[in-house]
Each structure stands twice: as C-alpha cells, then as structure tokens.
Design an enzyme around this catalytic site. Sequence first.
Site, mmCIF file in Angstrom:
data_model
loop_
_atom_site.group_PDB
_atom_site.id
_atom_site.type_symbol
_atom_site.label_atom_id
_atom_site.label_comp_id
_atom_site.label_asym_id
_atom_site.label_seq_id
_atom_site.Cartn_x
_atom_site.Cartn_y
_atom_site.Cartn_z
ATOM 1 N N GLU A 1 5.576 9.660 -1.374
ATOM 2 C CA GLU A 1 6.221 10.361 -2.509
ATOM 3 C C GLU A 1 5.312 11.462 -3.049
ATOM 4 O O GLU A 1 5.234 11.671 -4.266
ATOM 5 C CB GLU A 1 6.543 9.372 -3.631
ATOM 6 N N GLU B 1 7.983 13.417 9.322
ATOM 7 C CA GLU B 1 7.905 13.382 10.784
ATOM 8 C C GLU B 1 6.444 13.154 11.184
ATOM 9 O O GLU B 1 5.541 13.340 10.356
ATOM 10 C CB GLU B 1 8.417 14.699 11.365
HETATM 11 P P1 FAD Z 1 -0.597 14.598 5.579
HETATM 12 O O1 FAD Z 1 0.475 15.460 5.027
HETATM 13 O O2 FAD Z 1 -1.047 14.817 6.981
HETATM 14 O O3 FAD Z 1 -1.844 14.642 4.602
HETATM 15 C C1 FAD Z 1 -3.158 14.237 4.993
HETATM 16 C C2 FAD Z 1 -4.110 14.573 3.859
HETATM 17 O O4 FAD Z 1 -4.096 15.984 3.641
HETATM 18 C C3 FAD Z 1 -3.703 13.939 2.518
HETATM 19 O O5 FAD Z 1 -4.842 13.557 1.805
HETATM 20 C C4 FAD Z 1 -3.028 15.092 1.805
HETATM 21 O O6 FAD Z 1 -3.059 14.980 0.400
HETATM 22 C C5 FAD Z 1 -3.878 16.242 2.278
HETATM 23 N N1 FAD Z 1 -3.180 17.515 2.096
HETATM 24 C C6 FAD Z 1 -1.935 17.860 2.497
HETATM 25 N N2 FAD Z 1 -1.640 19.110 2.128
HETATM 26 C C7 FAD Z 1 -2.740 19.582 1.489
HETATM 27 C C8 FAD Z 1 -3.066 20.820 0.876
HETATM 28 N N3 FAD Z 1 -2.196 21.830 0.829
HETATM 29 N N4 FAD Z 1 -4.296 20.944 0.333
HETATM 30 C C9 FAD Z 1 -5.184 19.937 0.359
HETATM 31 N N5 FAD Z 1 -4.940 18.736 0.908
HETATM 32 C C10 FAD Z 1 -3.723 18.565 1.477
HETATM 33 N N6 FAD Z 1 8.536 9.216 4.320
HETATM 34 C C11 FAD Z 1 9.905 9.312 4.328
HETATM 35 O O7 FAD Z 1 10.467 10.369 4.628
HETATM 36 N N7 FAD Z 1 10.685 8.236 4.032
HETATM 37 C C12 FAD Z 1 10.148 7.026 3.713
HETATM 38 O O8 FAD Z 1 10.897 6.067 3.455
HETATM 39 C C13 FAD Z 1 8.714 6.873 3.722
HETATM 40 N N8 FAD Z 1 8.146 5.657 3.492
HETATM 41 C C14 FAD Z 1 6.773 5.519 3.629
HETATM 42 C C15 FAD Z 1 6.200 4.238 3.558
HETATM 43 C C16 FAD Z 1 4.838 4.063 3.731
HETATM 44 C C17 FAD Z 1 4.244 2.693 3.701
HETATM 45 C C18 FAD Z 1 4.005 5.208 3.935
HETATM 46 C C19 FAD Z 1 2.530 5.046 4.088
HETATM 47 C C20 FAD Z 1 4.570 6.455 4.013
HETATM 48 C C21 FAD Z 1 5.950 6.643 3.879
HETATM 49 N N9 FAD Z 1 6.547 7.897 4.035
HETATM 50 C C22 FAD Z 1 7.930 8.026 4.021
HETATM 51 C C23 FAD Z 1 5.739 9.054 4.422
HETATM 52 C C24 FAD Z 1 4.989 9.703 3.280
HETATM 53 O O9 FAD Z 1 5.862 10.386 2.442
HETATM 54 C C25 FAD Z 1 3.914 10.600 3.904
HETATM 55 O O10 FAD Z 1 2.937 9.748 4.466
HETATM 56 C C26 FAD Z 1 3.291 11.547 2.906
HETATM 57 O O11 FAD Z 1 4.194 12.560 2.556
HETATM 58 C C27 FAD Z 1 1.996 12.197 3.440
HETATM 59 O O12 FAD Z 1 2.206 12.747 4.682
HETATM 60 P P2 FAD Z 1 1.195 12.424 5.882
HETATM 61 O O13 FAD Z 1 0.991 10.961 5.937
HETATM 62 O O14 FAD Z 1 1.728 13.104 7.093
HETATM 63 O O15 FAD Z 1 -0.172 13.049 5.435
#
Ligand code: FAD
Length: 389
Positions: free
Chosen positions: A368, A138
């Site tokens: 992932e 989300e």
């Molecule tokens: P955030 O969770 O906001 O993370 C931001 C940063 O914080 C990252 O560097 C992360 O590693 C870091 N971070 C997070 N938690 C911690 C922690 N505890 N300690 C230290 N650092 C931390 N999702 C779906 O459900 N279905 C799909 O088909 C799908 N396809 C995608 C296709 C593309 C091209 C992309 C880019 C994303 C897709 N995603 C999909 C979403 C993807 O799974 C998420 O982008 C991913 O899980 C990371 O979430 P976020 O982008 O909100 O980053």
Amino acid sequence: PTPLSPLGFFATDTLLSDEDIAIRDTVRKYVADKIRPHVAEWYESGSVPARELTKELGSLGLLGMHLEGYGCAGTSATAYGLACMELEAGDSGLRSLVSVQGSLAMFAIWKHGSEEQKQEWLPRMAAGDAIGCFGLTEPDFGSNPGGMRTRARRDGDDWVLTGNKMWITNGSVADVAVVWAQTDDGIRGFAVPTDTPGFSAPEIKQKMSLRASVTSELVLDDVRLPGSAVLPGVTGLAGPLSCLGEARFGIVFGALGAARDCLETAIAYSQEREIFDKPLAGFQLTQAKIADMSLELGKGMLLALHLGRLKDAGTLDHRQVSLGKLNNTREAIKIARECRTILGAAGITLEYPIMRHANNLESVLTYEGTSEVHQLVIGQALTGHAAYR
Ligand code: FAD
C-alpha cells in the site's frame, strides 16, 4: 492504583460515537473468540482457513462495510478504521483479507464497475460467499505500477489479457480478480472470474511475514473475457490509486491494533516477570520504554481518528492518508520491536503475539505504498517538487 491501559490513558474512547464503540467491541470479541485461539497455529503452518474466515467476516458485516448499497453495511469510515484496528490486533493477515476484499476488490467494482458487475459481485462479496483479489503489482513494477506490462487487447467484442501479477493477497482463494492492465487507451481494470481458462494463481511460499494470509502470483495466459468484463468507470492509474487510498486508510488504524496488542502483552509480562527480585515493570528503564511507546500509540490513534473524521466529512486528501500510513506503520513496527525486548527470549516464540506482529508489520510497511513512497508524497505536498524519478 489500578494501572491504566495505554489508550485508556489517552481517553480516546471519548472521541467515539456509541455506534463506533459497539462495532469496535463486536469485532474485538470476534477476534478474541475466533482468531486468537488459532492464529499462532495458522502462522506456524503458513495456512489459513480463508474461506471460512471470509464467511464469518461477511456474517459480521465487515466486508465492504463502509460502502453503501449492494448488501454492504454503510458504516462511517471511522467505524471501518476501528474494525481494522481490532482485526489487526488479532493478526495483520486477517486485516489484509478484509482490506483487500472490501477496500480494493469491492471498492473497485463499487466505484468504477457497471451496474451489472455490481449486481453480480458485490452482494456475494459482502456476504463472504465470494472472495476478491486485486492485481496491480507485477514482478518488475511495485512502487511504479504505471510501468506495468500486463496487457489487454481487443479481439472483436472480447478482451484478451496476458501478463503476470505478483504479491497478490487472496489470489489463490479468490473467485474474482480485479486486474489492471495496459490497453490502447491507457490502464483499465477488469473483473476476471478466476475459473476463466488461462487464469492461474500459484501461492507464494516461504514467507516470513503475513504467514496467516494467502499471497499469490497471478498468471494471465491469453485470458479471454467478454467486452462487459472491463470496469467502465475509469481509465488510467487514477483507477487503482483510488482503491489503494481506501485500503491505506484502514491500515492507518490497523497498524495501531498490532502495536496495541504488543504493548498490552509487554506491560502484562513486565508485571509478572521478576528480575533482580522485583517485577520488571518496576525498573525505570522498562517504564521509560512503556511511557514512550504509549505516547506514540496514543498520538497515532489521535491522528487516525482525525483522518477518520475528515474522511467522514468528505474532505480527506489522499496525501493526508500518506501522513497516517507513514507514521502509524513506522511507529507500530518500532513499538513491536521494543516490546520484544521486554519479553527477552520469550519474545521470539509464537507463545506471545509480539514477534508475529513485528514480522507482519514488515509487509505492512511495504505494501500500500512503501514508507519511502509516502515520504515522497508528503515531500511533494510540502515543497511542490516531485522527486520520484
Ligand atoms: P520496489 O518498488 O521494488 O521498492 C524497493 C525499494 O525501493 C523500497 O524500499 C521502495 O520504497 C524503494 N523505492 C521505490 N521507489 C523509490 C523512489 N522513487 N525513491 C526512493 N526509493 C524508492 N500488490 C497488489 O497489487 N495487490 C495485493 O493484494 C498485494 N498484496 C501484498 C501482500 C504482501 C504480503 C506484500 C509484501 C506485498 C503485496 N503487494 C500487493 C505488493 C506491494 O504493493 C508492493 O510490494 C509494493 O508496492 C512495493 O513494491 P516492490 O515490492 O516491487 O518494491
């Protein structure tokens, strides 16, 4: 002597069965004939013929290929990994399409769905006649999906879904969306036909990565579904996480496909390109880069194949998939960037695949489970301490 290819040097084919090799070669030929001639154009225009590609991939038996029954091919997990590698050597967007269709959407229904849901969706999805997407992330919840706000409430026998999903691969072209939502009993999955009133999936534009892949927002505005739309087999975050484990496994191999394509391109280029009156390949600095990159590619392949055999034996632990996902995506993007240096300025255009792969791998590093999240998974396995929050 004739130069060896990086993986030829490691003789990793000696670890493959005849069936593995036959599947790998079929996918390699498909990518050479049908993807390579067009992918730069799709990437540049940011549009991809997803429906035609899905149909072709279905005809080749690549959709849900490691699942049993319902029109799926039932191959080994290792063969599935090798197919992912060849697809991603074409483009990470193509492998994403196959990962989401087979390992996320189909696997969710195959593993957690009712018999009726399986009969309705799986044969059509395996054939490439129906496209699936998987809505977990989300806008405010990516690495911590348990906080999701999308909600499914009961209204008589029906379910009513409200909320937003973000970054959803195949979203705008899907026929069915597997959507995860909070309910009074915890997180549940729903098979949502995308023509249900209240469902829309606007495409996300201006991406600089995975441009040959459809990425969308899912908007669920009081989407009313029959009681039979819920996946009956699972409640809680274990449901979506089980699917992500499957897709991640494919990425362990897939990322290496992109890296291999970059490395082969850079080696070939270095043999043709004359600098200071001799081929670039003949300079020690270039050879040091090529030697180090080939080592990482080969080591990553040995890790991938080892995880593949563990999965085929039924003993693979999801935390071991984190080892492979972290290492192989991280090394793949390093290889792509280093290969770009070998091409100099020529490396920045779409005439060569390297910059496209490097940009794609930025997404692969993030989706992932980000690299950081996999470090935390591995850290917890090795220390016993959870450090997520
Ligand atoms: P955030 O969770 O906001 O993370 C931001 C940063 O914080 C990252 O560097 C992360 O590693 C870091 N971070 C997070 N938690 C911690 C922690 N505890 N300690 C230290 N650092 C931390 N999702 C779906 O459900 N279905 C799909 O088909 C799908 N396809 C995608 C296709 C593309 C091209 C992309 C880019 C994303 C897709 N995603 C999909 C979403 C993807 O799974 C998420 O982008 C991913 O899980 C990371 O979430 P976020 O982008 O909100 O980053």
